[in-house]
Design a protein around this motif. Structure first.
Motif, PDB file in Angstrom:
ATOM      1  N   GLY A  69     -13.890  19.232  -3.237  1.00  0.00           N
ATOM      2  CA  GLY A  69     -13.791  18.788  -2.000  1.00  0.00           C
ATOM      3  C   GLY A  69     -13.362  17.399  -1.941  1.00  0.00           C
ATOM      4  O   GLY A  69     -12.544  16.997  -2.859  1.00  0.00           O
ATOM      5  N   PHE A  70     -13.309  17.200  -0.672  1.00  0.00           N
ATOM      6  CA  PHE A  70     -12.697  15.675  -0.388  1.00  0.00           C
ATOM      7  C   PHE A  70     -13.346  14.292  -1.288  1.00  0.00           C
ATOM      8  O   PHE A  70     -14.743  14.793  -1.174  1.00  0.00           O
ATOM      9  N   THR A  71     -12.766  13.668  -1.660  1.00  0.00           N
ATOM     10  CA  THR A  71     -13.435  12.252  -1.919  1.00  0.00           C
ATOM     11  C   THR A  71     -14.188  11.759  -0.848  1.00  0.00           C
ATOM     12  O   THR A  71     -13.697  11.634   0.387  1.00  0.00           O
ATOM     13  N   GLU A  72     -15.495  11.103  -1.191  1.00  0.00           N
ATOM     14  CA  GLU A  72     -16.299  10.748  -0.126  1.00  0.00           C
ATOM     15  C   GLU A  72     -15.776   9.494   0.543  1.00  0.00           C
ATOM     16  O   GLU A  72     -15.953   9.081   1.562  1.00  0.00           O
ATOM     17  N   LEU A  73     -15.075   8.617  -0.323  1.00  0.00           N
ATOM     18  CA  LEU A  73     -14.395   7.481   0.126  1.00  0.00           C
ATOM     19  C   LEU A  73     -12.843   7.724  -0.085  1.00  0.00           C
ATOM     20  O   LEU A  73     -12.377   8.376  -0.850  1.00  0.00           O
ATOM     21  N   VAL A  74     -12.027   6.654   0.765  1.00  0.00           N
ATOM     22  CA  VAL A  74     -10.398   6.869   0.897  1.00  0.00           C
ATOM     23  C   VAL A  74     -10.098   6.067  -0.615  1.00  0.00           C
ATOM     24  O   VAL A  74     -11.028   5.306  -0.800  1.00  0.00           O
ATOM     25  N   ARG A  75      -9.114   6.422  -0.886  1.00  0.00           N
ATOM     26  CA  ARG A  75      -8.455   5.577  -2.163  1.00  0.00           C
ATOM     27  C   ARG A  75      -7.641   4.361  -1.412  1.00  0.00           C
ATOM     28  O   ARG A  75      -7.315   4.564  -0.212  1.00  0.00           O
ATOM     29  N   TRP A  76      -7.737   3.203  -2.251  1.00  0.00           N
ATOM     30  CA  TRP A  76      -7.049   2.272  -1.772  1.00  0.00           C
ATOM     31  C   TRP A  76      -5.633   2.383  -1.332  1.00  0.00           C
ATOM     32  O   TRP A  76      -5.033   1.730  -0.288  1.00  0.00           O
ATOM     33  N   LYS A  77      -4.814   3.258  -1.971  1.00  0.00           N
ATOM     34  CA  LYS A  77      -3.499   3.441  -1.676  1.00  0.00           C
ATOM     35  C   LYS A  77      -3.338   4.002  -0.193  1.00  0.00           C
ATOM     36  O   LYS A  77      -2.166   4.075   0.440  1.00  0.00           O
ATOM     37  N   GLU A  78      -4.302   4.733   0.314  1.00  0.00           N
ATOM     38  CA  GLU A  78      -4.508   5.376   1.527  1.00  0.00           C
ATOM     39  C   GLU A  78      -4.478   4.233   2.676  1.00  0.00           C
ATOM     40  O   GLU A  78      -3.690   4.432   3.970  1.00  0.00           O
ATOM     41  N   VAL A  79      -4.976   3.111   2.505  1.00  0.00           N
ATOM     42  CA  VAL A  79      -5.088   2.258   3.619  1.00  0.00           C
ATOM     43  C   VAL A  79      -4.307   0.852   3.134  1.00  0.00           C
ATOM     44  O   VAL A  79      -4.251  -0.043   4.330  1.00  0.00           O
ATOM     45  N   LYS A  80      -3.731   0.596   2.061  1.00  0.00           N
ATOM     46  CA  LYS A  80      -3.189  -0.745   1.926  1.00  0.00           C
ATOM     47  C   LYS A  80      -2.059  -1.153   2.733  1.00  0.00           C
ATOM     48  O   LYS A  80      -1.923  -2.330   2.905  1.00  0.00           O
ATOM     49  N   GLY A  81      -1.290  -0.172   2.910  1.00  0.00           N
ATOM     50  CA  GLY A  81      -0.103  -0.542   3.814  1.00  0.00           C
ATOM     51  C   GLY A  81      -0.601  -0.891   5.095  1.00  0.00           C
ATOM     52  O   GLY A  81       0.133  -1.843   5.537  1.00  0.00           O
ATOM     53  N   ILE A  82      -1.451  -0.398   5.867  1.00  0.00           N
ATOM     54  CA  ILE A  82      -1.847  -0.997   6.971  1.00  0.00           C
ATOM     55  C   ILE A  82      -2.448  -2.408   6.950  1.00  0.00           C
ATOM     56  O   ILE A  82      -2.487  -3.371   7.586  1.00  0.00           O
ATOM     57  N   PHE A  83      -3.485  -2.557   5.767  1.00  0.00           N
ATOM     58  CA  PHE A  83      -3.953  -3.910   5.531  1.00  0.00           C
ATOM     59  C   PHE A  83      -2.754  -4.783   5.217  1.00  0.00           C
ATOM     60  O   PHE A  83      -2.945  -5.810   5.983  1.00  0.00           O
ATOM     61  N   PHE A  84      -1.872  -4.423   4.405  1.00  0.00           N
ATOM     62  CA  PHE A  84      -0.988  -5.423   4.170  1.00  0.00           C
ATOM     63  C   PHE A  84       0.135  -5.828   5.742  1.00  0.00           C
ATOM     64  O   PHE A  84       0.390  -7.051   5.861  1.00  0.00           O
ATOM     65  N   GLU A  85       0.267  -4.739   6.407  1.00  0.00           N
ATOM     66  CA  GLU A  85       0.830  -5.186   7.579  1.00  0.00           C
ATOM     67  C   GLU A  85       0.221  -6.106   8.508  1.00  0.00           C
ATOM     68  O   GLU A  85       0.629  -6.849   9.474  1.00  0.00           O
ATOM     69  N   TYR A  86      -1.180  -5.971   8.379  1.00  0.00           N
ATOM     70  CA  TYR A  86      -1.961  -6.834   9.465  1.00  0.00           C
ATOM     71  C   TYR A  86      -1.769  -8.188   8.875  1.00  0.00           C
ATOM     72  O   TYR A  86      -1.910  -9.187   9.686  1.00  0.00           O
ATOM     73  N   ILE A  87      -1.624  -8.412   7.591  1.00  0.00           N
ATOM     74  CA  ILE A  87      -1.792  -9.957   7.070  1.00  0.00           C
ATOM     75  C   ILE A  87      -0.524 -10.488   6.737  1.00  0.00           C
ATOM     76  O   ILE A  87      -0.384 -11.752   6.693  1.00  0.00           O
ATOM     77  N   LYS A  88       0.489  -9.675   6.776  1.00  0.00           N
ATOM     78  CA  LYS A  88       1.856 -10.458   6.405  1.00  0.00           C
ATOM     79  C   LYS A  88       2.175 -11.271   7.461  1.00  0.00           C
ATOM     80  O   LYS A  88       2.257 -11.083   8.636  1.00  0.00           O
ATOM     81  N   GLY A  89       3.066 -12.178   6.847  1.00  0.00           N
ATOM     82  CA  GLY A  89       3.512 -13.463   7.788  1.00  0.00           C
ATOM     83  C   GLY A  89       3.670 -14.716   7.281  1.00  0.00           C
ATOM     84  O   GLY A  89       3.256 -14.885   6.037  1.00  0.00           O
TER      85      GLY A  89
END
Length: 176
Positions: A69-89
């Motif tokens: 089945g699906f992993t209970e938690l998402v993998r870091w690679k699935e969200v790191k792009g969103i996270f990076f976009e938020y903090i870059k600057g």
């Protein structure tokens, strides 16, 4: 719990946000405070995938190899792009915290040469890793959650030492 102070913040953050070094880890929670707080809960919303067939899922890493089945938690690679976009600057975040967990496969990679992989497979504890940045300081905390009480800290120490060794292998300067 082991604390690792990172001296080379730039290299460590590059591993976290730009490279695939942490991609296999499961995300429990990510939080960053800039002009506003961004909080990402790592729990997978399985309803999102309703109606999809096995062939629709191109990223097999979101499938739990043990249960199918699906992993209970998402993998870091699935969200790191969103996270990076938020903090870059221009400005660094005021505070950042990323809480990760190793699945059995990732744990095996880290613990295979430690002499404690057999103990890990026997006890099946949760291996945690948290990156915290605040006031110009980046620290990595490692910890083990065991469902049974134990005074034996050998697995916890092996996990911390394995993470420190892995960071050094990835050219991160640190203090343990």
């Amino acid at each position: 719990m082991n604390l690792i102070k990172i001296s080379d913040i730039r290299t460590a953050m590059s591993l976290l946000l730009l490279k695939d070094a942490f991609d296999a880890f499961l995300l429990e929670e990510a939080e960053v405070l800039t002009y506003a707080k961004l909080l990402i809960n790592g729990r997978r919303n399985k309803n999102w995938y309703a109606g999809e067939t096995d062939s629709d899922i191109t990223d097999r890493s979101i499938i739990n190899s043990e249960t199918g089945g699906f992993t209970e938690l998402v993998r870091w690679k699935e969200v790191k792009g969103i996270f990076f976009e938020y903090i870059k600057g221009r400005k660094t975040p005021y505070r950042l915290k990323v809480s990760l967990k190793a699945d059995n496969s990732t744990a095996g990679i880290f613990l295979k040469d430690s002499g404690f992989y057999g103990l890990y497979m026997q006890e099946k504890p949760e291996l945690h890793l948290q990156l915290r940045y605040e006031n110009g300081t980046l620290c990595v905390l490692t910890g083990v959650y065991n469902s049974n009480f134990t005074l034996d800290k050998s697995l916890e120490n092996a996990w911390g030492e394995s993470v420190a060794r892995w960071l050094r292998q990835n050219n991160v300067t640190l203090e343990v």
